[in-house]
Design an enzyme around this catalytic site. Structure first.
Site, PDB file in Angstrom:
ATOM      1  CB  SER A 149      -0.897   0.006   1.242  1.00 46.54           C
ATOM      2  OG  SER A 149      -1.544   1.255   1.395  1.00 46.54           O
ATOM      3  CE1 TYR A 162      -3.433  -2.231   5.298  1.00 48.64           C
ATOM      4  CE2 TYR A 162      -2.987   0.035   4.628  1.00 48.64           C
ATOM      5  CZ  TYR A 162      -3.333  -1.270   4.308  1.00 48.64           C
ATOM      6  OH  TYR A 162      -3.583  -1.607   2.995  1.00 48.64           O
TER       7      TYR A 162
END
Length: 272
Positions: A149, A162
């Site tokens: 990501s 995250y």
């Protein structure tokens, strides 16, 4: 990119991005196994199911994807799953470590245990799956595709654990690419914003999703099929010399906020 006879595992492949990846490999003729804690829901848009496979797959007799319930944070369960793959199929050509995600939670609003679970799912689970799949992938001269990501490349307020896990995943993939060469190729797909059935949780209603999409240089959010096509490429013979790479799938990136601030006076009609 024909992958007839190849066996592919997609973790978290029952909906959203994972379903898009599984579908791309199915369309290329591969046997696809998806694993997650919960089975797919055939009634839910975006969920992978045998009943939803394409006409092309049906015509070629390609069944799947095949679902197996696995808690990817349980090393014993993961090893048992890949042992089953070895017994049933005798090979594994590609592992796509897609399972992951996080709710929006500011660091100070969640205890260490909550943030630790996010790291476990997004960093330790891909490591566990890759280690369990290693013997099969080595024998097949296969490949691993990590789903990363942009949150791992830049500040990630509200999803800090995250972002940290995805940064670690990118580093892990680069190290794997060196340690496990030349038998196994390892690459990372670095995703920006993707439109899925859960987009409303992050971007609001349809109007909100469209507004967010307009901030992307290409004018829209990615679709799961976009991610599937990129994953298929990295696993294909056409990418045989690509390893240790990070392919950014973000529609051109994010417009720097300072540009809008620096040109605000022009937008208001003031002389430059």
């Amino acid at each position: 990119m024909e992958l007839d006879g190849r066996v592919v595992v997609v973790t978290g492949g029952t909906r959203g991005v994972g379903a898009g990846i599984a579908d791309a490999f199915l369309r290329a003729g591969a046997t696809v196994l998806v694993c997650a804690r919960r089975p797919p829901d055939p009634r839910a848009p975006g969920d992978a199911s045998t009943a939803a496979r394409s006409a092309r797959e049906a015509a070629r007799g390609c069944a799947g994807p095949y679902f197996h319930p696995v808690d990817l944070r349980d090393p014993g369960a993961v090893e048992a799953f890949f042992a089953l793959v070895a017994r049933r199929y005798g090979r594994l050509d590609t592992l796509v470590n897609n399972a992951g995600g996080t709710p929006y939670r500011l660091l100070a609003d969640g205890g260490a245990a909550r943030h630790t679970r996010v790291v476990e799912l997004n960093l330790l689970a891909p490591l566990t799956a890759s280690l369990a799949a290693y013997p099969l992938l080595k024998r097949a001269h296969g490949s691993i595709v990590m789903v990363g990501s942009v949150s791992g490349d830049r500040p990630s307020p509200g999803t800090a654990a995250y972002g940290a896990a995805k940064a670690g995943l990118a580093s892990l993939a680069r190290s794997m690419a060196v340690e496990w060469a030349p038998e196994i190729r390892v690459n990372t797909l670095v995703l920006g914003m993707v439109r899925t059935e859960l987009s409303f949780l992050h971007y609001g209603d349809e109007e909100g999703v469209a507004a967010v999409g307009r901030t992307v240089p290409l004018g829209r959010l990615a679709e799961p099929s976009d991610v599937g096509g990129a994953a298929l490429f990295l696993a294909s013979p056409g990418a045989a010399y690509i390893s240790g790479a990070a392919l950014h799938l973000h529609g051109g990136g994010e417009r720097p906020a300072f540009l809008d601030a620096a040109t605000a006076h022009r937008q208001q009609g003031e002389p430059s």
